[in-house]
Design an enzyme around this catalytic site. Structure first.
Site, PDB file in Angstrom:
ATOM      1  N   ARG A 273       0.827  -1.213   0.000  1.00 51.92           N
ATOM      2  CA  ARG A 273       0.000   0.000   0.000  1.00 51.92           C
ATOM      3  C   ARG A 273       0.859   1.260   0.000  1.00 51.92           C
ATOM      4  O   ARG A 273       0.525   2.236  -0.670  1.00 51.92           O
ATOM      5  CB  ARG A 273      -0.936  -0.007   1.200  1.00 51.92           C
ATOM      6  CG  ARG A 273      -2.104  -0.966   1.027  1.00 51.92           C
ATOM      7  CD  ARG A 273      -3.068  -0.897   2.174  1.00 51.92           C
ATOM      8  NE  ARG A 273      -4.170  -1.836   1.965  1.00 51.92           N
ATOM      9  CZ  ARG A 273      -5.025  -2.198   2.894  1.00 51.92           C
ATOM     10  NH1 ARG A 273      -4.933  -1.675   4.103  1.00 51.92           N
ATOM     11  NH2 ARG A 273      -5.990  -3.071   2.634  1.00 51.92           N
TER      12      ARG A 273
ATOM     13  N   SER B 254      -9.492   0.802  -7.361  1.00 53.07           N
ATOM     14  CA  SER B 254      -9.972  -0.431  -6.720  1.00 53.07           C
ATOM     15  C   SER B 254      -8.845  -1.420  -6.428  1.00 53.07           C
ATOM     16  O   SER B 254      -9.101  -2.556  -6.046  1.00 53.07           O
ATOM     17  CB  SER B 254     -11.049  -1.104  -7.586  1.00 53.07           C
ATOM     18  OG  SER B 254     -10.597  -1.299  -8.910  1.00 53.07           O
ATOM     19  N   TYR B 255      -7.575  -1.024  -6.634  1.00 53.84           N
ATOM     20  CA  TYR B 255      -6.462  -1.863  -6.181  1.00 53.84           C
ATOM     21  C   TYR B 255      -6.544  -2.010  -4.659  1.00 53.84           C
ATOM     22  O   TYR B 255      -6.860  -1.065  -3.950  1.00 53.84           O
ATOM     23  CB  TYR B 255      -5.105  -1.225  -6.500  1.00 53.84           C
ATOM     24  CG  TYR B 255      -4.738  -1.152  -7.960  1.00 53.84           C
ATOM     25  CD1 TYR B 255      -5.408  -1.878  -8.932  1.00 53.84           C
ATOM     26  CD2 TYR B 255      -3.681  -0.351  -8.374  1.00 53.84           C
ATOM     27  CE1 TYR B 255      -5.055  -1.804 -10.254  1.00 53.84           C
ATOM     28  CE2 TYR B 255      -3.321  -0.256  -9.699  1.00 53.84           C
ATOM     29  CZ  TYR B 255      -4.013  -0.984 -10.643  1.00 53.84           C
ATOM     30  OH  TYR B 255      -3.655  -0.892 -11.956  1.00 53.84           O
ATOM     31  N   GLU B 256      -6.189  -3.182  -4.164  1.00 51.50           N
ATOM     32  CA  GLU B 256      -6.121  -3.407  -2.715  1.00 51.50           C
ATOM     33  C   GLU B 256      -7.446  -3.117  -2.020  1.00 51.50           C
ATOM     34  O   GLU B 256      -7.482  -2.822  -0.831  1.00 51.50           O
ATOM     35  CB  GLU B 256      -5.018  -2.537  -2.099  1.00 51.50           C
ATOM     36  CG  GLU B 256      -3.617  -2.980  -2.433  1.00 51.50           C
ATOM     37  CD  GLU B 256      -3.150  -4.153  -1.594  1.00 51.50           C
ATOM     38  OE1 GLU B 256      -3.243  -4.087  -0.363  1.00 51.50           O
ATOM     39  OE2 GLU B 256      -2.690  -5.144  -2.182  1.00 51.50           O
ATOM     40  N   GLY B 257      -8.549  -3.171  -2.758  1.00 52.70           N
ATOM     41  CA  GLY B 257      -9.850  -2.923  -2.160  1.00 52.70           C
ATOM     42  C   GLY B 257     -10.443  -1.605  -2.609  1.00 52.70           C
ATOM     43  O   GLY B 257      -9.718  -0.666  -2.957  1.00 52.70           O
TER      44      GLY B 257
END
Length: 398
Positions: free
Chosen positions: A31, A166-169
């Site tokens: 992140r 929308s990477y990592e949620g």
């Protein structure tokens, strides 16, 4: 397979090794690196748009000469906040990375600070991806029709940032994780637990009031800190007084407000990180003033987008905000205009990295566009052979 932290035996059973909280390390590192990646993508988009705007001429001025697009205040309104935000994102990433190294890569892993690192990285990833995507689209529009070409390079950047949201949620999910951490911190304070006075949430328990007027850079930080503090206290009291029977119902019903307080917290973190580095730059007179101007632009631009909060919480009046956005911002744009190209050149992107006809270092935009068009196989012929073969045996009936 994270064999350092877990393994699967011959019977297929999963076993953990050491403290399970270490599993968060890889996720947090990802992140944090994403925040840097989004900042770099935004910096590329800003570089392309600024360089193109410094070459493109449109419209005649009173002397009969064509005007550079970058000299128009409306173009500056689009792009100067983009540059200021890019610098703010870089400084916030560096602060976050230093915190990650301090917690996870020191001789003694500071497990008690992991929740804070998780909350900041979640919120900052969500915030930088959404804001960078929005600004990359503004950069594309600022380049006119040429900006929509693949050869511009901006559309590719915009597509990457669009997916990054929308990477990592999903961003709203990540913001809720940040908000839950903030609520837990408030609960700990109510229980008289010790608060790390060097953490990013110390200001939430400060008794210092907001400044009535903005005199120096630190006043912006205090304004944003007071806003975040008041919003968090409000939602915390609201949850306590809620008639919902379960914690899940309380959080679900107030999820929109929780996302809002998480964004306020992240904006405060970014502003404070930017301020700390601008203050360090004060030692270098050659560019200290430019950095201060960028800080003003980022702070005012962010403030006016959240004007409702500052007015409702009585931190600023509508007239004060009107003065900032109507007079102070345009004046800052004018002051920064001579340095805009230098500010993006500082990113030091090679032409191969930008892969853009509009953002070439030499400024030869139209020559680059023509050369890229020549490389298209369909442009090898003035009249394509297929068209000739179709039309050669046809006669007009007119």
């Amino acid at each position: 397979m994270l064999m350092k932290l877990a393994y699967v035996d011959e019977q297929g059973n999963f076993h953990r090794l050491g403290d399970p909280r270490l599993l968060y390390g890889a996720m947090l590192a990802t992140r944090v690196s994403l925040c840097a990646f989004f900042s770099i993508l935004l910096a590329r988009a800003a570089t392309i748009a600024i360089r193109y705007s410094a070459v493109r001429r449109q419209g005649l001025n009173p002397s009969g000469k064509e005007t550079l697009v970058l000299d128009y205040p409306l173009q500056q309104e689009k792009l100067v906040p983009c540059i200021a935000t890019t610098y703010a994102f870089f400084y916030s990433f560096m602060k976050l990375e230093n915190l990650r190294v301090q917690i996870l890569e020191s001789d003694i892993i500071l497990f008690e600070q992991l929740p804070e690192l998780h909350a900041i990285s979640s919120g900052l990833k969500a915030y930088t991806s959404t804001i960078a995507e929005r600004f990359s689209q503004i950069c594309r529009v600022a380049c006119g029709g040429h900006g929509f070409l693949v050869a511009s390079g901006i559309k590719t950047i915009n597509n990457m940032l669009d997916a990054a949201c929308s990477y990592e949620g999903d961003s709203v999910v990540l913001f809720q994780q940040t908000a839950r951490y903030l609520l837990k911190v408030m609960q700990q304070a109510d229980d008289d637990n010790d608060i790390n006075m060097e953490s990013s949430i110390t200001y939430l328990f400060s008794t210092i009031s907001a400044p009535a007027t903005i005199v120096n850079l630190d006043d912006y930080c205090r304004l944003f800190e007071c806003r975040s503090q008041l919003l968090l206290k409000s939602i915390s009291n609201q949850l306590i007084e809620s008639s919902s029977s379960t914690s899940y119902d309380k959080l679900s019903k107030n999820s929109i407000e929780l996302v809002h307080i998480a964004k306020a917290y992240v904006e405060t973190f970014i502003l404070r990180a930017f301020y700390d580095d601008v203050r360090k730059a004060a030692e270098h007179q050659s560019f200290a003033l430019v950095f201060e101007q960028l800080f003003h632009v980022f702070a005012i631009h962010t403030l006016r987008n959240q004007a409702t909060d500052f007015i409702r919480l009585k931190l600023l009046t509508a007239e004060q905000i009107y003065q900032l956005e109507t007079y102070t911002l345009p004046d800052l744009y004018t002051r920064l205009r001579p340095n805009l190209v230098a500010l993006v050149d500082t990113f030091d992107f090679h032409d191969n990295e930008l892969n853009s006809c509009l953002g070439c270092y030499d400024g030869q935009v139209y020559e680059a566009l023509m050369e890229r068009a020549r490389l298209n196989p369909s442009n090898r012929y003035k009249v394509h052979p297929v068209w000739t073969s179709i039309k050669q045996n046809t006669m007009s009936k007119l």
